[in-house]
Design an enzyme around this catalytic site. Sequence first.
Site, PDB file in Angstrom:
ATOM      1  CE  LYS A 259      -4.093   2.004   2.116  1.00 56.56           C
ATOM      2  NZ  LYS A 259      -3.766   3.409   2.310  1.00 56.56           N
ATOM      3  NE  ARG A 264      -6.905   4.279  -7.070  1.00 52.39           N
ATOM      4  CZ  ARG A 264      -7.929   3.610  -6.534  1.00 52.39           C
ATOM      5  NH1 ARG A 264      -8.384   3.934  -5.336  1.00 52.39           N
ATOM      6  NH2 ARG A 264      -8.475   2.622  -7.186  1.00 52.39           N
ATOM      7  CD  GLU A 317      -1.831   6.070  -3.756  1.00 51.97           C
ATOM      8  OE1 GLU A 317      -2.886   5.746  -4.349  1.00 51.97           O
ATOM      9  OE2 GLU A 317      -1.802   6.518  -2.614  1.00 51.97           O
ATOM     10  NE  ARG A 442     -15.186   4.049   1.344  1.00 52.74           N
ATOM     11  CZ  ARG A 442     -13.947   4.495   1.197  1.00 52.74           C
ATOM     12  NH1 ARG A 442     -12.927   3.724   1.485  1.00 52.74           N
ATOM     13  NH2 ARG A 442     -13.711   5.715   0.768  1.00 52.74           N
TER      14      ARG A 442
HETATM   15  P1  AMP Z   1      -7.543   4.884   2.052  1.00 51.87           P
HETATM   16  O1  AMP Z   1      -7.192   6.156   1.351  1.00 51.87           O
HETATM   17  O2  AMP Z   1      -6.969   4.789   3.431  1.00 51.87           O
HETATM   18  O3  AMP Z   1      -9.037   4.606   1.955  1.00 51.87           O
HETATM   19  O4  AMP Z   1      -6.864   3.684   1.253  1.00 51.87           O
HETATM   20  C1  AMP Z   1      -7.193   3.413  -0.058  1.00 51.87           C
HETATM   21  C2  AMP Z   1      -6.226   4.138  -0.960  1.00 51.87           C
HETATM   22  O5  AMP Z   1      -4.930   3.568  -0.874  1.00 51.87           O
HETATM   23  C3  AMP Z   1      -6.553   4.026  -2.414  1.00 51.87           C
HETATM   24  O6  AMP Z   1      -7.540   4.938  -2.808  1.00 51.87           O
HETATM   25  C4  AMP Z   1      -5.229   4.330  -3.076  1.00 51.87           C
HETATM   26  O7  AMP Z   1      -5.090   5.728  -3.239  1.00 51.87           O
HETATM   27  C5  AMP Z   1      -4.209   3.887  -2.046  1.00 51.87           C
HETATM   28  N1  AMP Z   1      -3.399   2.720  -2.442  1.00 51.87           N
HETATM   29  C6  AMP Z   1      -2.084   2.595  -2.226  1.00 51.87           C
HETATM   30  N2  AMP Z   1      -1.623   1.430  -2.684  1.00 51.87           N
HETATM   31  C7  AMP Z   1      -2.676   0.772  -3.221  1.00 51.87           C
HETATM   32  C8  AMP Z   1      -2.823  -0.498  -3.857  1.00 51.87           C
HETATM   33  N3  AMP Z   1      -1.799  -1.329  -4.032  1.00 51.87           N
HETATM   34  N4  AMP Z   1      -4.070  -0.829  -4.292  1.00 51.87           N
HETATM   35  C9  AMP Z   1      -5.112   0.003  -4.112  1.00 51.87           C
HETATM   36  N5  AMP Z   1      -5.030   1.205  -3.522  1.00 51.87           N
HETATM   37  C10 AMP Z   1      -3.819   1.598  -3.071  1.00 51.87           C
END
Ligand code: AMP
Length: 577
Positions: A259, A264, A317, A442
């Site tokens: 991650k 994004r 990302e 989501r």
């Molecule tokens: P959050 O912002 O905490 O809801 O986490 C989801 C976000 O993590 C996504 O919208 C992406 O911007 C980010 N992200 C980072 N690495 C990844 C990955 N390998 N797959 C999907 N999302 C990722």
Amino acid sequence: MEFATFADRAGTIEAESADLEIVAHVRELLAGAGGDLEVVTRFAQGRVFAAWDSTTLDVGPSACYEAIARAAGTNVDAEDVEDKLASVGEIGAVAASYDFSGQRGLGAFTSAGDDQTGSGGDLSVREVADTLKALAAAEGSGSQDRKVDLLFGLFNRCSSEEARYLARLVLSEMRIGVGEGTVRDAIADAFVVPRDRVERALQVSNDYGNVARIARDDGLEGLDAMALEVGRPVQAMLAQAGTVTDALGEWDEAGVEWKYDGARIQLHYEPADADGPSESGETRVFSRNMEDVTDALPEVVEFAQETLAVPAILDGEVVAVDDDGTPLPFQAVLRRFRRKHDVAKAREDVTVRPVFFDCLHVDGVDLLEEPLTTRHERLRSVLVDWEADTDRIGDDEIEGLSLLWETADPDEIESIDAEALEAGHEGIMLKDPESMYTPGRRGKNWRKRKPDVETLDCVVTGAEWGEGRRATFLGTFELSVRAGDALETVGKVATGITDEKLAELTDLLDPHIVAEEGQEVDLEPAVVFEVGYEEIQTSPTYSSGYALRFPRFVGVRPDKDPGDADTLEQLERLRKQ
Ligand code: AMP
């Protein structure tokens, strides 16, 4: 459609609280919209433009107040409008409270039986849409005055109810209770097509007006023929929080990815047309909210132009990195993302690079309904430099590709998590390898590893020196809990934090080193770390007989001595919970 009719229907919808009734009203509205169906569909959601289109009216509240005041008469000014707003609380009600008819010549409106104020009645939905588009397009010097003039022209022809919804539309505050699901259901009901097919069409086109028109004019066949279009952004698929245990309980195998802690992006690339003006192809980069951020991220554009050879839509990302390519904290990306001025200068201070983890379209083929593993394969194939000798290149070396592991082994997932942290990333994402790409959802198919509910305070009893650039930092820390007078080990934690933080921890622990062998050091008990974890398991690896699964560094507890750290009994209690 008359704008008065739209306003009247909007009033009925707003007064309704039952969801099914709202859908029925919207269905009626769409069914009666005739040639204005696209506009009416958008207006019902409070939009002037299609959902994919990030064009804004670029008109501030004060310009709107000014236009309302002018239309309301010589004894009203923008300040009065603002004062009224402060007491009424909502711009629609404020606009509806004025009688705009006084400013019109008597012949300029016809009474439509609205005895409160004169009703314009001659303003059409189309005219409102066209005027708002002209307003959005106004730029340069004097454009704000021109916008106020155009708005005044509209309010001047409004009845109070029309003014209510016009004001809300202009300030993006429609709020009549019509969400995306309502429009989807209303389109399906009005034009007798299945809801799931409307949903799919909405996902690929991101244009509610267009979907409504195609559903009506071309039916199911038309809807099913709708496809992604390179250059037109779609909503990003989103993740839920979740644990490894849950993921492995529900799926045969988990897809595991790092991650990344960035922003994004959705990349749209179209190669140059042999006869076209541009030799390098057309690249557009969109944010998670589908805003066009291309100009702020030249590195991403360059990457696309150097790497891609076919039309593609990639999901990923953008991460800020230092000179060695080590990721920098999220704040660094923010200095670059959405930047409109001095991009070249900002680029000198902070470098960004894209990492892609999904692909939605490649070379004329939409991939949304393909499983993640297939999409990832396609992604890999578009990012590989075919001119290089790819046989000898491991996945690690494919620039811009986020790796995807598939495993059902929690230990492997744990080591991927540790590696991700070690490399400076946020942690891991867990994805169902079989799942489709669902824009805007989501769902449970993508999970970010859940933040820990419990933490333990552990004594740091050992550490390891890092490697390479981090050879002078202590990186991995051995954790122990108290068992009577002794300390028993429960796991190791990799911190995955910035060099600055590692340097700080090294300074803190260095004076307590009592023995060294190779990279490993023993530490006298002195420092307490607060550590999160996902689970406590029995384990022969550590002297306590237990291991913390997915241990995570939360922070140093400077207020605690080793004697205040958590005990083995406490660990056993937590395990039973
Ligand atoms: P959050 O912002 O905490 O809801 O986490 C989801 C976000 O993590 C996504 O919208 C992406 O911007 C980010 N992200 C980072 N690495 C990844 C990955 N390998 N797959 C999907 N999302 C990722």
